[in-house]
Design a protein around this motif. Sequence first.
Motif, PDB file in Angstrom:
ATOM      1  N   VAL A  62       0.852  -1.208   0.000  1.00  0.00           N
ATOM      2  CA  VAL A  62       0.000   0.000   0.000  1.00  0.00           C
ATOM      3  C   VAL A  62       0.881   1.249   0.000  1.00  0.00           C
ATOM      4  N   ALA A  63       1.929   1.249   0.856  1.00  0.00           N
ATOM      5  CA  ALA A  63       2.827   2.406   0.954  1.00  0.00           C
ATOM      6  C   ALA A  63       3.576   2.637  -0.353  1.00  0.00           C
ATOM      7  N   ILE A  64       3.957   1.550  -1.043  1.00  0.00           N
ATOM      8  CA  ILE A  64       4.649   1.675  -2.340  1.00  0.00           C
ATOM      9  C   ILE A  64       3.715   2.305  -3.365  1.00  0.00           C
ATOM     10  N   VAL A  65       2.453   1.857  -3.376  1.00  0.00           N
ATOM     11  CA  VAL A  65       1.459   2.413  -4.314  1.00  0.00           C
ATOM     12  C   VAL A  65       1.276   3.908  -4.056  1.00  0.00           C
ATOM     13  N   TYR A  66       1.288   4.308  -2.781  1.00  0.00           N
ATOM     14  CA  TYR A  66       1.111   5.717  -2.408  1.00  0.00           C
ATOM     15  C   TYR A  66       2.411   6.523  -2.525  1.00  0.00           C
ATOM     16  N   SER A  67       3.542   5.826  -2.794  1.00  0.00           N
ATOM     17  CA  SER A  67       4.881   6.450  -2.812  1.00  0.00           C
ATOM     18  C   SER A  67       5.190   7.133  -1.483  1.00  0.00           C
TER      19      SER A  67
END
Length: 593
Positions: free
Chosen positions: A384-389
């Motif tokens: 999720v954090a990767i998707v949100y950068s």
Amino acid sequence: MGLMMEMGGAIFLVLLLVSGLKVEADGADHRYKERELVPLYANKVGPFHNPSETYRFYDLPFCAPENVKDKKEDLGEVLNGDRLVDSPYELNFRLDKQSETLCRKKLSKEEVAQLRTAVLKDYYFQMYYDDLPFWGFLGKVERGNKINENEYKYLLFKHIHFEVLYNGDRVIEINVQTDPNLAVDITEDKEVEVEFSYSIEWKETDIPFEKRMEKYSKSSSMPQHLEIHWFSIINSCVTVLLLTGFLATILMRVLKNDFIKYSHDEESLDDQEETGWKYIHGDVFRFPKYKSLFSAVLGSGTQLLALALFIFLLALVGVFYPYNRGALFTALVVIYALTSGIAGYTATSFYLQLEGTNWVRNLLLTGFLFCGPLFLTFCFLNTVAIVYSATAALPFGTILVILLIWTLVTSPLLVLGGIAGKNSKTEFQAPCRTTKYPREIPQLPWYRGTIPQMAMAGFLPFSAIYIELYYIFASVWGHKIYTIYSILFIVFIILIIVTAFITVALTYFQLAVEDHEWWWRSVLCGGSTGVFIFGYCLYYYYGRSDMSGFMQTSFFFGYMACICYGFFLMLGTVGFRASLLFVRHIYRSIKCE
């Protein structure tokens, strides 16, 4: 014993190492000459109400130096979501500046829209100056009496004023101010030319360097806050003492009457119907179902209890001072790895006491019982954090380091603990012989079922920690600072004592109605406080916080579910151990046929 002593020595070494964790500035001794450049690092930006949702500083179109360099960070800092980078501000030691131009920047329509969204969501920035953290907002929204967001006026601050206090050749304190009069209107979708600037004013102070961090802990040590803390402690202590005293008195009286009754029963030869806890002595030490899982729960729970105690030890000696970035996360990872031998030893030795045969499978289950759900949660949240950068996304290198720690430290110590547990060859101490066939449990009313008993067991310990939970949540999931670890430690000890007492009382009442399946019940009743804490999470999220958005919601409930599960395992172990001591004691006090 040798293994336990080695582990104790290793853990002590880590305590010394972690207690020395300090974040060093580039000027390693924090001493500067006049006009010398003091390092200023930009850290992150994010919505004020969503503490987990933070982004890299230059994800927004700020003035950046020509070559942006990342500051080297340790494991704990990366886990904390810190990503420090160089900033273009030149704040030389004891050199005042008035309206120094940082850069002139032409913001495109897209960048204006991006900044407007950030201002609407109350974005803040965080920086570190000589390792002193400070914050500021990007802009402000002038709402007036308007209801529609499209009618608001959005202002972006273009000037920052730094006020720095110094003592001799050291930086003591930094404060930032933004002037709403020096702001640019970004309400409309159009290109905007902005001149970003800053000013700095130096003032002398007599605050010593050693006390410069006290400013950050003052908020949690203010008299009114301390008053509430101590009131909650006294309230909890009085409640606990009254209830535990009440329970102890009842139990002692009831047990005394039971012992007299059973001794009279033995003397009289009358044929009478057998009732009460004495008459299930042949079943009370019958080993529970799912022995392997039961032993794994005890192993993991014991390890988490040891982890909590070591963390408190570090906190009480002053390692986790405010903004010692990442020290807590580093300590958690390292101490969890080093205490895995405790889990292996406890689980295997108890599993073999329960006449288990496949101790290797039991050891694997112990290793994955807490780590497995935590790892799966981490994988989902990291995605999720990767998707949100977002900065919460761990770099591959950090994940590799954690996996190496797990492979090279946690697993070998778990296996060594298991081997030591296997070689201990301790027999289960049962005062009474177990009969060949289990006695039938009589029909019981609904309130003696597992779930009603768990509700009763969890309520009392939860009420003892309820007030303190708010402060912890406001610190972990907000911007408040928690530094009163002595009070927290007292609350933790109260929690352990109350959990043990209430579980013992419920175990007695269960045995009194001839229900001999108390093993799993004592674990579930002890651990039920974890379920109550998760219930409090729901209340806090919807009733006390302004968190929003998928990322923040998933981070909050994902990690809180893991923490509550950890509490369940730890307090379940406490509940069972207390009940086992109690059951052994009362059955030793009567003659078992």
